[in-house]
Write a protein that holds these residues in place. Structure first.
Motif, PDB file in Angstrom:
ATOM      1  N   ASN A  89       0.720  -1.133   0.064  1.00  0.00           N
ATOM      2  CA  ASN A  89       0.133  -0.141  -0.012  1.00  0.00           C
ATOM      3  C   ASN A  89       0.906   1.180   0.224  1.00  0.00           C
ATOM      4  N   ASP A 142      -4.150  -1.244   6.584  1.00  0.00           N
ATOM      5  CA  ASP A 142      -5.208  -1.581   5.956  1.00  0.00           C
ATOM      6  C   ASP A 142      -5.889  -3.193   6.154  1.00  0.00           C
ATOM      7  N   PRO A 143      -7.342  -3.115   6.851  1.00  0.00           N
ATOM      8  CA  PRO A 143      -7.772  -4.283   7.046  1.00  0.00           C
ATOM      9  C   PRO A 143      -8.025  -5.354   6.201  1.00  0.00           C
ATOM     10  N   SER A 144      -7.983  -5.183   5.094  1.00  0.00           N
ATOM     11  CA  SER A 144      -8.251  -6.009   3.865  1.00  0.00           C
ATOM     12  C   SER A 144      -7.061  -6.914   3.443  1.00  0.00           C
ATOM     13  N   LYS A 145      -5.980  -6.368   4.001  1.00  0.00           N
ATOM     14  CA  LYS A 145      -4.391  -6.986   3.706  1.00  0.00           C
ATOM     15  C   LYS A 145      -4.074  -7.855   4.916  1.00  0.00           C
ATOM     16  N   GLU A 146      -3.562  -9.049   4.604  1.00  0.00           N
ATOM     17  CA  GLU A 146      -2.934  -9.843   5.677  1.00  0.00           C
ATOM     18  C   GLU A 146      -1.514  -9.672   5.459  1.00  0.00           C
TER      19      GLU A 146
END
Lengths: 154, 406
Positions: free
Chosen positions: A114, B192-196
């Motif tokens: 990101n 980012d909570p959608s990423k591990e």
């Protein structure tokens, strides 16, 4: 000045006096409260240490940006601002790469971690990294270094 | 933190208005508040680590011991390396912790509470060697990117838990199952909570080994938070990243698991040997499975000075991934001649083995004591750094310590 005007003025003055008295009462109450409960008052305990922290947040000592350990050179703050938000600066300072591999690493961070588009800052960052953290030539096995000698006791 | 900051700011504003005067230290105070709050706590206290451990990275936490700190036969928490890929979970409630088994190849998805696991399955305890795939990375040239581990990213603690194979048998898995992949409660560095941060695994054949545990105790106590409390997958002998921390879900896959850090170049080495610095395509990179043979001299600490005529007792540990170590040798002449060390059998399969020797030095001067372990297939540790690979994994070159005879 007739009587009714005089009365109005008196009432207005009274109102102002009441307001002032009210405000003073609140201020007094808050001050008393903060004297009896010092933790409520923010500037009681921390003023000395906090003011030094503020002044020295980005201080440089012996050519090193103290907060991050990064070398003070052109582009330092661009690196600090873009590279130490997500990970420690230690991850930067312990690595050594050429421009191609630093660029690949940035691309990898953008794909997987990101990282935002760095725009014109990318060149500033990579130039800084290559200049200050270039690869060092080492063999397949270095001499042992930094040995701390000590007498071995039985 | 933010709320308190706001309250203070508001309070200060009220004061200024009411008193009609500037607050002398107000401006400095408010700016200064945040940096103080951002200061890192002492990691040695936070994680109960030995003060001599080296912090490689503090976001995420990566900390390693020096060789002499690993002298214990069973590694205590104080000397265990920490390698985290993301942030340690913010809140952990063991009472409400659950483990879900799902995936394409599970017969029926099932969720267990931590208490279910503890009460419904038999407990086993094994001492298991867990080494970071990148241990020794700092010696590769050209340098490999990542945390520059020297040699301390290995430990052999005692783990107690339930066998993963017992749980898989209870859930029921389909014939097409080939791999397991864990999922955990840690938080991606970007937030980012959608990423591990990491979601790795192993083939079913490794998952159903007797020693592959879902552990809830380490060295007889609750697992320390930095090492995966309240539930950790433990797969000894394989890269430590297979032993997922804070595990709350395991997916039974009908293909090789494709979670974070399973793909691309992560925890992979070139399938065929490459020259140093060579570019390797992702499809030519193969997943690391068993770790290679290796050893550490844990006593004495490097730098020992002894009197001429005195012998030097050395000791340490040796391990060999899925295999057993069959011999350990030492050299005091840079590998020109090698002598045998005495070597213990492992406490159980996948536990490191202890070696020792007593060394006589022919004359005074500077020496290096080198140790070399040989596995049950006859593979020995190389004296130089082994084959270069892009990410700097699997450096199992001989360990050495400096000794002076005066």
């Amino acid at each position: 000045m007739n009587e009714s005007e005089f009365n109005k003025k008196i009432k207005k003055a009274q109102r102002t006096a009441y307001q002032a008295a009210f405000a003073t009462a609140i201020a007094t109450a808050l001050l008393l409260f903060s004297i009896y409960y010092p933790t409520f008052l923010v500037f009681k305990n921390n003023e000395t240490q906090l003011s030094t922290v503020t002044l020295d947040e980005d201080r440089i000592e012996n050519g090193i940006h103290v907060r991050t350990g990064l070398v003070d050179a052109e582009g330092l703050m661009t690196v600090v601002n873009n590279c130490t938000n997500c990970h420690s600066s230690k991850l930067v300072t312990q690595n050594r790469m050429n421009a191609e591999r630093w660029n690949e690493t940035i691309k990898w961070m953008q794909e997987k971690q990101n990282l935002w588009d760095l725009g014109e800052n990318q060149k500033i960052i990579v130039d800084y990294l290559v200049k200050n953290y270039p690869p060092k030539k080492v063999g397949r096995r270095m001499q042992l270094t930094d040995i701390e000698w000590y007498e071995l006791q039985d | 933190m933010e709320r308190r900051s706001f309250v203070k700011k508001a309070t200060l504003g009220v004061f200024a208005t009411l008193l009609g005067t500037d607050i002398v230290y107000g401006a400095k105070m408010l700016e200064g508040y945040k940096p103080l709050g951002l200061q890192e706590p002492d990691p040695f206290k936070l994680f109960k680590k030995n003060k001599e451990m080296v912090v490689l990275n503090d976001k995420p936490w990566n900390i390693e011991p020096k060789a002499h700190l690993l002298d214990d036969k069973v590694t205590p928490n104080a000397a265990m390396f920490i390698r985290n890929n993301g942030k340690i979970p913010y809140e952990i409630d063991a009472e409400k912790w659950t483990l879900t088994i799902d995936g394409e190849s599970v017969k029926k998805q099932k969720t267990y509470s931590l208490q279910d696991l503890k009460t419904n399955f038999k407990h086993y305890t094994y001492q298991l060697t867990i080494e970071c795939g990148g241990n020794g990375r700092s010696e590769f040239n050209p340098p490999a990117k990542g945390n520059q581990w020297t040699l301390g990213a290995v430990h052999c603690a005692s783990w107690t838990g339930v066998r993963l194979k017992d749980i898989l048998a209870d859930v029921g898995i389909k014939d097409d199952a080939v791999y397991i992949g864990y999922h955990a409660a840690d938080v991606h560095l970007s937030g980012d909570p959608s990423k591990e941060p990491i979601s790795r695994g192993c083939p079913i054949s490794k998952a159903i080994q007797e020693e592959t545990l879902l552990a809830f105790k380490m060295n007889g106590e609750d697992i320390p938070v930095a090492h995966g409390y309240p539930l950790r997958l433990v797969a000894g002998g394989w890269p430590a990243s297979v032993s997922g921390k804070w595990v709350n879900r395991i997916s039974i896959r009908n293909k090789v698991h494709d979670g974070a850090k399973m793909t691309g170049t992560a925890y992979r080495v070139p399938c065929k040997p490459v020259s140093p610095g060579e570019k390797v395509k992702d499809e030519d990179m193969c997943i690391i499975e068993s770790m290679p043979v290796k050893s550490l001299i844990t006593y004495p600490k490097s730098g020992a000075i002894i009197k001429k005529g005195k012998s030097l007792d050395i000791r340490g540990h040796a391990w060999a991934g899925e295999l057993e170590v069959s011999a350990v040798e030492y050299s005091i002449d840079f590998g020109a001649t090698w002598q045998k060390c005495s070597l213990d059998k492992p406490a159980n399969r996948l536990a490191w083995q202890h070696f020792s020797a007593s060394i006589e030095f022919p004359k005074s001067g500077y020496y290096e004591v080198w140790a070399k372990a040989i596995d049950s297939n006859g593979n020995a540790q190389p004296m130089v750094v082994p084959g270069w690979n892009p990410k700097g994994y699997l450096n199992n070159a001989c360990h050495r310590i400096a000794v002076k005879v005066s």
